[in-house]
Design a protein around this motif. Structure first.
Motif, mmCIF file in Angstrom:
data_model
loop_
_atom_site.group_PDB
_atom_site.id
_atom_site.type_symbol
_atom_site.label_atom_id
_atom_site.label_comp_id
_atom_site.label_asym_id
_atom_site.label_seq_id
_atom_site.Cartn_x
_atom_site.Cartn_y
_atom_site.Cartn_z
ATOM 1 N N ALA A 21 -6.209 -1.003 -21.215
ATOM 2 C CA ALA A 21 -5.085 -0.008 -20.842
ATOM 3 C C ALA A 21 -4.164 -0.428 -19.694
ATOM 4 N N VAL A 22 -3.162 0.201 -19.824
ATOM 5 C CA VAL A 22 -2.003 -0.322 -18.991
ATOM 6 C C VAL A 22 -1.829 0.952 -17.991
ATOM 7 N N LEU A 23 -1.891 0.770 -16.659
ATOM 8 C CA LEU A 23 -1.625 1.691 -15.660
ATOM 9 C C LEU A 23 -0.577 1.599 -14.630
ATOM 10 N N LEU A 24 0.276 2.367 -14.231
ATOM 11 C CA LEU A 24 1.191 1.838 -13.105
ATOM 12 C C LEU A 24 1.057 2.549 -12.134
ATOM 13 N N SER A 25 1.252 2.231 -10.729
ATOM 14 C CA SER A 25 0.945 3.238 -9.670
ATOM 15 C C SER A 25 1.922 2.843 -8.584
ATOM 16 N N PHE A 26 2.265 4.014 -7.616
ATOM 17 C CA PHE A 26 3.182 3.628 -6.426
ATOM 18 C C PHE A 26 2.688 4.637 -5.556
ATOM 19 N N ASN A 27 2.899 3.975 -4.110
ATOM 20 C CA ASN A 27 2.398 4.671 -2.906
ATOM 21 C C ASN A 27 3.585 4.253 -1.952
ATOM 22 N N GLU A 28 4.304 5.512 -1.831
ATOM 23 C CA GLU A 28 5.657 5.304 -1.076
ATOM 24 C C GLU A 28 5.331 5.054 0.302
ATOM 25 N N ARG A 66 4.619 -1.584 4.416
ATOM 26 C CA ARG A 66 4.948 -2.958 3.920
ATOM 27 C C ARG A 66 6.407 -3.406 4.699
ATOM 28 N N GLU A 67 7.428 -2.589 4.266
ATOM 29 C CA GLU A 67 8.695 -2.865 4.870
ATOM 30 C C GLU A 67 8.892 -3.113 6.408
ATOM 31 N N GLN A 68 8.248 -1.994 6.993
ATOM 32 C CA GLN A 68 8.277 -1.904 8.367
ATOM 33 C C GLN A 68 7.524 -3.252 9.085
ATOM 34 N N ALA A 69 6.307 -3.606 8.285
ATOM 35 C CA ALA A 69 5.798 -4.873 8.848
ATOM 36 C C ALA A 69 6.364 -6.131 8.620
ATOM 37 N N GLU A 70 7.183 -6.280 7.589
ATOM 38 C CA GLU A 70 8.116 -7.439 7.378
ATOM 39 C C GLU A 70 9.196 -7.508 8.191
ATOM 40 N N ILE A 71 9.828 -6.225 8.611
ATOM 41 C CA ILE A 71 10.977 -6.184 9.695
ATOM 42 C C ILE A 71 10.234 -6.634 10.983
ATOM 43 N N GLU A 72 9.147 -6.086 11.354
ATOM 44 C CA GLU A 72 8.767 -6.569 12.597
ATOM 45 C C GLU A 72 8.096 -8.112 12.737
ATOM 46 N N GLU A 73 7.699 -8.495 11.600
ATOM 47 C CA GLU A 73 7.592 -9.821 11.354
ATOM 48 C C GLU A 73 8.634 -10.946 11.749
ATOM 49 N N ILE A 74 9.771 -10.256 10.951
ATOM 50 C CA ILE A 74 11.168 -11.066 11.188
ATOM 51 C C ILE A 74 11.441 -11.033 12.730
ATOM 52 N N ASN A 75 11.442 -9.953 12.946
ATOM 53 C CA ASN A 75 12.078 -9.860 14.671
ATOM 54 C C ASN A 75 11.245 -10.603 15.747
ATOM 55 N N PHE A 83 -0.726 -4.634 4.517
ATOM 56 C CA PHE A 83 -0.326 -4.864 3.423
ATOM 57 C C PHE A 83 -1.323 -4.705 2.209
ATOM 58 N N ASP A 84 -2.671 -4.241 2.784
ATOM 59 C CA ASP A 84 -3.658 -4.109 1.752
ATOM 60 C C ASP A 84 -3.683 -2.699 1.070
ATOM 61 N N GLU A 85 -3.699 -2.489 -0.097
ATOM 62 C CA GLU A 85 -3.955 -1.222 -0.509
ATOM 63 C C GLU A 85 -5.024 -1.225 -1.454
ATOM 64 N N PRO A 86 -6.058 0.061 -1.416
ATOM 65 C CA PRO A 86 -7.207 -0.003 -2.209
ATOM 66 C C PRO A 86 -6.822 -0.040 -3.615
ATOM 67 N N VAL A 87 -7.610 -0.874 -4.464
ATOM 68 C CA VAL A 87 -7.162 -0.938 -5.849
ATOM 69 C C VAL A 87 -7.965 0.072 -6.455
ATOM 70 N N LEU A 88 -7.137 1.000 -7.215
ATOM 71 C CA LEU A 88 -7.705 2.101 -8.146
ATOM 72 C C LEU A 88 -8.731 1.361 -9.425
ATOM 73 N N GLN A 89 -9.758 1.860 -9.566
ATOM 74 C CA GLN A 89 -10.567 1.097 -10.435
ATOM 75 C C GLN A 89 -11.091 2.314 -11.669
#
Length: 339
Positions: free
Chosen positions: A44-51, A57-66, A86-92
């Motif tokens: 089965a193929v499932l797509l998932s997105f958590n805004e 993740r984007e904020q962490a990347e900015i802070e890491e660069i700065n 960066f870790d997100e619980p994996v839906l099983q």
């Protein structure tokens, strides 16, 4: 990627069936694309997105660069913080039920869609060619959402019948969050109440020094263990353990075991402050230890657990300057019906 790989991937998709149903779990939006058969294996193929997770993740990347320091090396604390962000619980998905069809799964893969991009595009392209569409995910970058490939138990000559009504059953998931609660641990028995905010309280009962070499020797001398392994194999395993573990904890040094009471679904990770605020020590191997406890819970609704502080300590250590660094919370989503 080359033409041979493309042909191999296309030839491995023998049959597909579109489901195209959406659902949400907590703040994660999901879309069950459908089923496909690769020879006699059903997926089965499932797509998932958590805004919210994407924004973190984007904020962490900015802070890491700065905060990047060309001359410095991230500490264990900084590295672990990044892992948690960066870790997100994996839906099983463990079972799909539809009328008389029950599909059980004990295996799945999950990654950002931008990983293994060629394989993922080919799989989704085959569904698109068959008429599948998904407006919710249509304009989201491949770097921002996940594709799940769920493998079902058994062998299949065709995709089983799936009706319009489908029930999804899920496995347990573990979510790790930062705590960073300072705690002074005294070797010996003590009663120490720790407030984990919205996750409730835990009660530290005892902290003791443990000779991990002696603990492992108990395993090697266990009668059940000796039934399964020859003396030569046990000797090899003992030698490998001592050679590898001595680099992390020399003989004569100890780890600390912290016995505490917590709710069934809560566990804590305890680390020394000196370890957290130093660069990681390179390790040739990874070892994890599980230690039991003879203590019985004295607080209602609690279970006695043990956290291992995996840093070498002297035998005369009396106080550990430590932190309850993170909290693991296990949960199991309720079944969802897709109509």
């Amino acid at each position: 990627m080359n033409l041979t790989n493309i042909i191999g991937l296309l030839d491995s998709i023998n049959e597909i069936r579109i489901v195209g149903k959406e659902f949400s779990i907590n703040s994660t939006n999901c879309h069950l694309v459908g089923l496909y058969r690769s020879f006699r294996t059903l997926h089965a193929v499932l797509l998932s997105f958590n805004e919210e997770q994407r924004d973190r993740r984007e904020q962490a990347e900015i802070e890491e660069i700065n905060g990047f320091d060309l001359d410095g090396e991230p500490t264990v604390r900084e590295s672990e913080r990044a892992h948690i962000i960066f870790d997100e619980p994996v839906l099983q998905i463990r079972r799909i039920t539809s009328k008389n069809t029950v599909l059980k799964s004990g295996e799945s893969e999950c990654s950002l869609l931008s990983n293994e991009i060629d394989k993922n595009i080919i799989i989704l392209s085959e569904f698109i060619r068959a008429g599948w569409r998904c407006e919710r995910f249509a304009d989201i970058s491949f770097d921002d959402y996940y594709i799940h490939d769920i493998v079902f138990n058994g062998e299949f000559d065709s995709i089983p019948d799936i009706s319009k009504e489908i029930t999804l059953s899920f496995g347990r998931e573990s979510k790790r969050t930062l705590a960073e609660i300072p705690v002074a641990l005294k070797i010996g028995s003590e009663e120490k109440e720790i407030d984990l905010d919205e996750k409730g309280k835990i009660y530290i009962r005892e902290t003791k020094l443990v000779d991990m070499y002696a603990e492992m020797e108990k395993s090697f001398e266990n009668e059940q263990f000796q039934k399964y392994y020859s003396p030569e194999e046990i000797h090899r395993q003992r030698t490998d353990f001592e050679n590898n573990f001595s680099k992390q904890c020399p003989k004569g040094k100890f780890y600390a075991a912290v016995e505490y009471e917590a709710p069934e679904n809560i566990s804590v990770d305890i680390k020394l402050k000196s370890v957290l605020d130093s660069p990681p020590v390179p390790k040739d191997s990874c070892m994890a230890f599980l230690l039991g406890s003879d203590l019985l819970p004295v607080h209602d609704g609690m279970k006695v657990k043990t956290a291992v502080v995996d840093a070498p300590l002297d035998g005369d250590t009396e106080i550990l300057d430590a932190e309850i660094f993170s909290v693991y919370e296990v949960s199991k989503p309720e079944e969802i019906k897709l109509l």
